[in-house]
Design a protein around this motif. Structure first.
Motif, PDB file in Angstrom:
ATOM      1  N   ALA A 166      -2.863  -5.264  -3.598  1.00 51.71           N
ATOM      2  CA  ALA A 166      -1.996  -4.813  -2.498  1.00 51.71           C
ATOM      3  C   ALA A 166      -2.674  -5.036  -1.150  1.00 51.71           C
ATOM      4  O   ALA A 166      -2.022  -5.385  -0.169  1.00 51.71           O
ATOM      5  N   HIS A 182      -2.012  -8.260   0.146  1.00 52.07           N
ATOM      6  CA  HIS A 182      -0.580  -8.457   0.377  1.00 52.07           C
ATOM      7  C   HIS A 182       0.112  -9.132  -0.808  1.00 52.07           C
ATOM      8  O   HIS A 182       1.037  -9.931  -0.618  1.00 52.07           O
ATOM      9  N   SER A 183      -0.326  -8.805  -2.023  1.00 52.26           N
ATOM     10  CA  SER A 183       0.338  -9.326  -3.214  1.00 52.26           C
ATOM     11  C   SER A 183       1.631  -8.552  -3.451  1.00 52.26           C
ATOM     12  O   SER A 183       1.594  -7.329  -3.651  1.00 52.26           O
ATOM     13  N   PRO A 184       2.785  -9.214  -3.423  1.00 51.31           N
ATOM     14  CA  PRO A 184       4.053  -8.507  -3.614  1.00 51.31           C
ATOM     15  C   PRO A 184       4.122  -7.797  -4.970  1.00 51.31           C
ATOM     16  O   PRO A 184       4.674  -6.702  -5.072  1.00 51.31           O
ATOM     17  N   GLU A 185       3.564  -8.450  -6.001  1.00 49.29           N
ATOM     18  CA  GLU A 185       3.611  -7.848  -7.337  1.00 49.29           C
ATOM     19  C   GLU A 185       2.821  -6.543  -7.387  1.00 49.29           C
ATOM     20  O   GLU A 185       3.292  -5.523  -7.909  1.00 49.29           O
ATOM     21  N   SER A 186       1.593  -6.566  -6.810  1.00 47.43           N
ATOM     22  CA  SER A 186       0.753  -5.365  -6.820  1.00 47.43           C
ATOM     23  C   SER A 186       1.396  -4.243  -6.025  1.00 47.43           C
ATOM     24  O   SER A 186       1.391  -3.071  -6.442  1.00 47.43           O
ATOM     25  N   ILE A 187       1.944  -4.568  -4.880  1.00 49.61           N
ATOM     26  CA  ILE A 187       2.607  -3.551  -4.045  1.00 49.61           C
ATOM     27  C   ILE A 187       3.784  -2.943  -4.783  1.00 49.61           C
ATOM     28  O   ILE A 187       3.982  -1.716  -4.795  1.00 49.61           O
ATOM     29  N   ALA A 188       4.570  -3.801  -5.462  1.00 55.78           N
ATOM     30  CA  ALA A 188       5.742  -3.309  -6.182  1.00 55.78           C
ATOM     31  C   ALA A 188       5.321  -2.391  -7.339  1.00 55.78           C
ATOM     32  O   ALA A 188       5.947  -1.360  -7.582  1.00 55.78           O
ATOM     33  N   ARG A 193       4.148   1.057  -5.948  1.00 53.05           N
ATOM     34  CA  ARG A 193       5.314   1.862  -5.521  1.00 53.05           C
ATOM     35  C   ARG A 193       6.072   2.405  -6.732  1.00 53.05           C
ATOM     36  O   ARG A 193       6.498   3.567  -6.741  1.00 53.05           O
TER      37      ARG A 193
END
Length: 593
Positions: free
Chosen positions: A516, A519-525, A528
């Motif tokens: 995250a 700025h990895s979208p997968e990790s952030i998702a 969350r």
């Protein structure tokens, strides 16, 4: 006078014939008695100089499948050779019998394969040439018995000694013999041989969850798939359990080893349909080449096993060749294991503690207890080295008990009452029948309130014996302890765990936090989603691996409850924890002033 001479000659000849017949009868009787006493003979046989049967007894005729009159004067070899007499294709043992008769040699306990009424049988024959008083050859006489059933039993015993009954593949003994032959061949022709050791990945989970019957069917299917990959000059077998092996007699083309290993991994990783289940396992392969990696069977077995261990250690599903460095690593591991077995009694373990803070206020809410080993022989040993070793050898059970007792004692004696202690517990500990009693002893001896102890477990506990692990954790929760699920999302994640067991905290692995931060979208998702799920289940969340203020702000903004990482403190000795509390207390007094 003439009449007297003739009569005397007649009497002498008659006496001589009677004596000869008596002697012959005596020899026959002696032979039969000797054989019967030894429990070997069933019948007597006799042939003339043309190898034709004479004086056939009823028992011998029965063994030939005929009446005595049908066999009298018949060729002995023709009667017992069956269809081979016309084709000229005789078993080697029948050739040997014919040669013995031809050369007029004595023989004893000769095993001969015969054909009686189209059925192959085994006879055991003994025979001796017959000569008259002048030394003239008169034929052969002997005894024999049908040993077909004994032969089948011996062959079955020999088969069981060399083949695996479940898979019908060669067993460890036969593989060792094949490898020994391959090494001799390589030495003779200055070539190379190879040994591939194969281990199934995740097979234990299939066995534990669906039972040994399904597991055995899977092993039989694995054997069938391996047979389809083997070429001439190669032999595959089962070493035992879920371990298989391949011996390559001539490995002059090195590419064959890599090609075969890759084919084995791909073929064994394909789905299995067994008992209405679609199952998946993988395979890992370790290989060693002779004589380069070993000139004896034992050396090649050991070195291929080391290569296999490396393949498994790297996550499985891969092939690794033996390297000399693997032996050095194995020796280091052996020495570490020896030292680890005496580490507790030598008082070589100590605890470090890493703070966990409230995400909003950054107040310390707990410390995670981490075992450290200062070996007298090896110095400080990384937890990444000794923890897996302790789990492999089950030394993690007494070590884990010591960690639990020391962590509770330190928290009870030196920490503020609102600060918890988090203790990691391995699956091996949870499977101990008295684990809950171990927790009770640690709490009672330290006088720590149960609510101040949080037990941390990983998802892997549910892959061993989920019911036993769940019962142990429920007993701890009944005492008042809380339970945290560590490294969530990195193992065998399943929402079923969260439904069956009321965890107090879900710990988000550092890999997602670092992802995250980049700025990895997968990790952030994922972060969350975990936070939202925990909030809905009334659980707290702890983000691990936070190393700076930017990451802390990001995690805080996502709504995570607690934070752990180098930004708020590295693992520290117990005295530093006390110093940290003293500084915090001083800062609070100054702030109020």
């Amino acid at each position: 006078a003439s009449f007297g001479v003739v009569e005397s000659a007649r009497v002498a000849v008659t006496a001589r014939l009677a004596e000869s017949a008596s002697q012959e009868q005596s020899e026959v009787v002696s032979m039969l008695l000797r054989e019967f006493e030894e429990g070997q003979a069933d019948w007597l046989w006799q042939v003339d100089i043309r190898r034709r049967l004479k004086a056939v007894s009823p028992r011998f005729a029965f063994a030939l499948g005929k009446e005595p009159a049908e066999t009298e004067g018949q060729s002995f070899l023709q009667l017992i050779s069956g269809d081979g007499w016309e084709s000229g294709q005789f078993p080697p043992s029948l050739h040997e019998l014919a040669e013995k008769l031809k050369r007029k040699e004595n023989f004893s306990n000769l095993s001969v394969k015969v054909s009686i009424d189209g059925e192959d049988r085994w006879w055991e024959l003994s025979g001796t040439p017959i000569v008259d008083e002048l030394g003239n050859y008169q034929g052969f006489r002997g005894v024999g018995s049908d040993v077909t059933e004994q032969r089948k039993s011996s062959e079955k015993i020999e088969y069981l000694a060399r083949y695996d009954t479940l898979t019908q593949l060669p067993n460890r003994r036969m593989l060792n013999e094949a490898l020994g032959d391959a090494l001799q061949y390589a030495a003779k022709w200055r070539s190379r041989c190879a040994f591939l050791m194969i281990d199934l990945d995740r097979f234990k989970a299939v066995n534990d969850s669906l039972g040994h019957l399904v597991g055995d069917q899977m092993l039989a299917e694995v054997a069938a798939r391996l047979r389809g990959l083997i070429q001439e000059g190669e032999i595959c077998g089962r070493l035992g359990g879920d371990e298989f092996a391949v011996v390559i007699r001539d490995a002059s083309h090195k590419g064959r080893i890599e090609l075969l290993a890759r084919a084995i991994i791909e073929r064994l990783s394909e789905p299995y349909e067994i008992e209405n289940h679609v199952l998946y396992v993988g395979a890992s392969v370790g290989s060693a080449m002779g004589p380069r990696d070993g000139s004896t069977v034992e050396e090649l077995l050991r070195n291929s096993d080391l290569a296999l261990y490396r393949a498994k250690d790297e996550g499985g599903g891969t092939h690794r060749e033996y390297e000399p460095a693997l032996h050095a690593n194995a020796e280091e591991k052996r020495q570490l294991e020896h030292a680890l077995r005496h580490a507790l009694e030598r008082d070589e373990f100590l605890l470090h503690f890493q703070p966990v803070v409230n995400a909003k206020t950054e107040d310390i809410v707990s410390f995670e207890a981490l075992a450290r080993w200062n070996s007298a022989e090896h110095g400080f040993v990384s937890p990444g080295k000794f923890i897996p070793l302790a789990e492999d050898t089950r030394l993690i059970v007494p070590i884990g008990t010591w960690v639990l007792q020391e962590a509770c004692r330190e928290a009870a004696e030196n920490w503020p009452e609102h600060v918890k202690v988090n203790v990691n517990v391995s699956p091996e500990q949870l499977l101990e029948p008295d684990f809950a009693a171990t927790v009770v002893r640690a709490l009672s001896h330290s006088r720590l309130e149960p609510k101040r102890l949080e037990i941390e477990v990983t998802e892997s506990i549910f892959m061993r014996d989920a019911s036993v692990a769940r019962k142990a954790l429920e007993q701890c929760m009944a005492l008042g302890c809380s339970v945290a699920l560590d490294d969530f999302g990195t193992g065998y994640s399943s929402l079923g765990y969260l439904r069956k067991l009321k965890f107090s905290t879900i710990k988000i692995d550092r890999t997602f936090v670092q992802g995250a931060a980049q700025h990895s979208p997968e990790s952030i998702a994922i972060i969350r989603a975990v936070i939202a799920m925990a909030d809905s289940l009334d659980m707290t969340t702890t983000a691990e691996g936070v190393e700076n203020e930017e990451e802390a702000a990001m995690i805080r903004g996502m709504g995570c409850t607690k934070i752990q990482g180098f930004h708020f403190g590295r693992p520290m000795p117990a005295q530093d924890v006390c110093g940290l509390f003293a500084r915090r207390a001083m800062e609070q007094r100054l702030a109020r002033a």
